[in-house]
Design a protein around this motif. Structure first.
Motif, PDB file in Angstrom:
ATOM      1  N   GLU A  92       0.591  -1.234   0.031  1.00 32.06           N
ATOM      2  CA  GLU A  92       0.098   0.035  -0.020  1.00 32.06           C
ATOM      3  C   GLU A  92       0.670   1.309  -0.065  1.00 32.06           C
ATOM      4  OE1 GLU A  92      -2.716  -0.706   3.291  1.00 32.06           O
ATOM      5  OE2 GLU A  92      -4.309  -1.361   2.002  1.00 32.06           O
ATOM      6  N   ASP A  93       2.166   1.128   0.084  1.00 28.17           N
ATOM      7  CA  ASP A  93       3.172   2.364   0.264  1.00 28.17           C
ATOM      8  C   ASP A  93       3.790   2.455  -1.118  1.00 28.17           C
ATOM      9  OD1 ASP A  93       4.439   0.048   0.763  1.00 28.17           O
ATOM     10  OD2 ASP A  93       5.736   1.021   2.545  1.00 28.17           O
ATOM     11  N   SER A  94       3.480   1.771  -2.131  1.00 26.23           N
ATOM     12  CA  SER A  94       4.167   1.866  -3.178  1.00 26.23           C
ATOM     13  C   SER A  94       3.600   3.087  -4.123  1.00 26.23           C
ATOM     14  CB  SER A  94       4.157   0.561  -3.998  1.00 26.23           C
ATOM     15  OG  SER A  94       4.795   0.505  -5.287  1.00 26.23           O
ATOM     16  N   SER A  95       4.401   4.051  -4.701  1.00 26.74           N
ATOM     17  CA  SER A  95       3.909   4.899  -5.526  1.00 26.74           C
ATOM     18  C   SER A  95       3.504   4.193  -6.897  1.00 26.74           C
ATOM     19  CB  SER A  95       5.174   5.906  -5.859  1.00 26.74           C
ATOM     20  OG  SER A  95       5.533   6.550  -4.638  1.00 26.74           O
ATOM     21  N   LEU A  96       4.333   3.291  -7.376  1.00 26.53           N
ATOM     22  CA  LEU A  96       3.984   2.616  -8.570  1.00 26.53           C
ATOM     23  C   LEU A  96       2.455   2.012  -8.462  1.00 26.53           C
ATOM     24  CD1 LEU A  96       4.566   1.772 -11.594  1.00 26.53           C
ATOM     25  CD2 LEU A  96       5.589  -0.394 -10.363  1.00 26.53           C
ATOM     26  N   TRP A  98       0.060   2.973  -6.455  1.00 26.12           N
ATOM     27  CA  TRP A  98      -0.888   4.269  -6.455  1.00 26.12           C
ATOM     28  C   TRP A  98      -1.116   4.684  -7.849  1.00 26.12           C
ATOM     29  CZ3 TRP A  98      -3.291   7.179  -2.585  1.00 26.12           C
ATOM     30  CH2 TRP A  98      -3.105   6.564  -1.158  1.00 26.12           C
ATOM     31  N   PHE A  99      -0.341   4.806  -8.388  1.00 25.01           N
ATOM     32  CA  PHE A  99      -0.204   5.485  -9.936  1.00 25.01           C
ATOM     33  C   PHE A  99      -1.031   4.244 -10.735  1.00 25.01           C
ATOM     34  CE2 PHE A  99       1.138   5.713 -14.437  1.00 25.01           C
ATOM     35  CZ  PHE A  99       0.612   6.889 -14.722  1.00 25.01           C
ATOM     36  N   ILE A 166      -6.081   1.691  -0.842  1.00 28.60           N
ATOM     37  CA  ILE A 166      -5.869   2.320  -2.087  1.00 28.60           C
ATOM     38  C   ILE A 166      -7.218   2.425  -3.073  1.00 28.60           C
ATOM     39  CG2 ILE A 166      -4.455   2.153  -4.275  1.00 28.60           C
ATOM     40  CD1 ILE A 166      -2.053   1.188  -2.823  1.00 28.60           C
ATOM     41  N   HIS A 170      -8.737   5.834  -4.112  1.00 27.05           N
ATOM     42  CA  HIS A 170      -8.853   6.274  -5.582  1.00 27.05           C
ATOM     43  C   HIS A 170     -10.301   6.262  -6.267  1.00 27.05           C
ATOM     44  CE1 HIS A 170      -4.812   6.880  -6.883  1.00 27.05           C
ATOM     45  NE2 HIS A 170      -4.267   6.129  -6.371  1.00 27.05           N
TER      46      HIS A 170
END
Length: 425
Positions: A92-96, A98-99, A166, A170
């Motif tokens: 849940e802490d991955s920027s990828l 999230w994108f 996430i 979103h």
């Protein structure tokens, strides 16, 4: 902090956080339209209150339904799949992550939105949003209370890979991010922005009833889906807003359910079961002998003269101020009560007040529609509030009683003074 409980866990309600900003930008848009001397083309009191009323209807139903069902139904499917059948344990802490989640949510939204226009029974849960004859930020809040009961299925596959926090962020962000595209105050943007993102220009096309604009630009955040799947149309000619066949009503209940009745009446024209089913599962423009989506070129070409004929006869300023003031009083009071004072006021009392809110919205719609019973219903609504709050002695309630008492005097004069004058003459 307002939260949404899904499958026993609380998640942040970002849409509730956004409401003050929605109100702020509606005010800014109104000021801009006054400055540009376009306010009459962009706003009408009856249309805006009707839009806000359908949005408030969603909150009312959420309150009156068994606790948690309505507020969480659009999230349950994907979260249940993740908890029980996920294919990946995604960080849940991955920027990828999230994108990618932003892209996937928007992709699923495109297909939900497209099907909501191409399948008539799904259109029945979305048509409310398109019934506004004006186009402004209040239109963004004109939502159908039943839409989330059908839209959630399009997002269920995301539960195979997308972690709950996430997904919850979103899914709500996708909704919030579409608020700003419901405006005429922003012209076309730089080419690179218009190429990738959904913009006010693109979404004006989507809300247009011009034949060339029908069933175009389904995007949520990214317009690339329309470009890829062949549903993109640029804004070239002036859009005219509303439904091809106007709603002609400000009643919050009728605006939510009218297409179900229209489908039933249309299905009675056909004898075969297959044709009857096509009414519900083909596009709203389908008719026998036409393709699944009908023929958009058969839709009438709107023009300024026709638009003026559609516009309702405006009420006097004093009636508009009366309804606007009462709408703000009941809606803001309800939101504040449920957000901050439920423990002090009591759950039952808040639910009863939300039922009163819906009665209020119905009464306002009746006045705008010039129903013969409208002011009598409004008279009853004011008396009901005064009688129902008589056991309460707090200072705040007393102020409200004074407000409703003054309104009662105004209504009595409105109803009976013309009758008296007529008799004297």
């Amino acid at each position: 902090m307002v939260s949404i409980n899904v499958l026993g866990e609380d998640y942040h309600d970002y849409i509730s956080d956004a409401i003050p900003y929605f109100i702020l930008f509606m005010g800014i848009e109104l000021v801009v339209s006054i400055y540009k001397k376009k306010v009459g083309n962009i706003f009408s009191v009856s249309d805006s209150i009707s839009s806000l009323s359908t949005g408030m209807s969603t909150l009312v139903l959420e309150r009156l339904m068994p606790k948690g069902i309505l507020s969480s139904i659009e999230f349950i499917g994907a979260l249940y799949v993740y908890k029980n059948y996920r294919l990946l344990d995604t960080p849940e802490d991955s920027s990828l992550v999230w994108f990618i989640s932003l892209i996937l949510i928007d992709f699923c939204y495109y297909w939900f939105h497209r099907m909501a226009h191409e399948v008539n029974f799904l259109w029945s849960t979305h048509v409310t949003h398109h019934s506004s004859e004006k186009y402004n930020f209040t239109t963004a809040l004109r939502q159908n209370i039943f839409q989330i009961y059908t839209s959630w299925i399009f997002f269920v596959p995301l539960g195979l890979i997308m972690p709950p926090k996430i997904y919850m962020f979103h899914k709500q962000f996708n909704t919030i991010a579409q608020f700003w595209i419901h405006t005429q105050a922003i012209d076309k943007m730089p080419y690179i922005v218009e190429l990738i993102f959904n913009t006010p220009s693109h979404h004006r096309v989507h809300h247009g009833r011009n034949p060339k604009y029908l069933d175009k630009n389904y995007a949520g955040i990214l317009i690339i889906w329309d470009r890829i799947f062949g549903t993109f149309e640029p804004e070239i000619e002036k859009p005219f807003y509303g439904l091809v066949h106007p709603l002609d009503s400000h009643d919050p209940t009728y605006s939510q359910v009218h297409n179900w009745f229209d489908m039933y009446e249309k299905s009675k024209k056909y004898k075969s079961i297959s044709d009857k089913l096509k009414v519900f599962f083909y596009g709203p423009g389908w008719d026998k002998g036409l393709s699944r989506m009908g023929d958009s070129s058969m839709a009438p070409q709107p023009n300024e003269k026709e638009q003026k004929q559609r516009d309702p006869i405006p009420h006097s300023n004093i009636i508009n101020v009366y309804i606007f003031t009462h709408y703000m009083v009941v809606s803001l009071t309800g939101i504040i009560m449920v957000s901050h004072f439920e423990e002090q006021v009591g759950s039952l009392n808040i639910s009863l007040f939300f039922a009163f809110i819906y009665l209020s919205l119905t009464s306002f719609g009746a006045i705008f529609d010039r129903k013969r019973y409208a002011f009598h219903l409004e008279l009853f609504r004011n008396i009901l509030f005064i009688v129902a709050t008589s056991p309460f002695t707090s200072a705040t309630i007393q102020y409200f009683k004074v407000f409703y008492s003054l309104s009662l005097i105004f209504l009595i004069g409105k109803i009976f003074y013309p009758v008296l004058i007529k008799k004297l003459n």
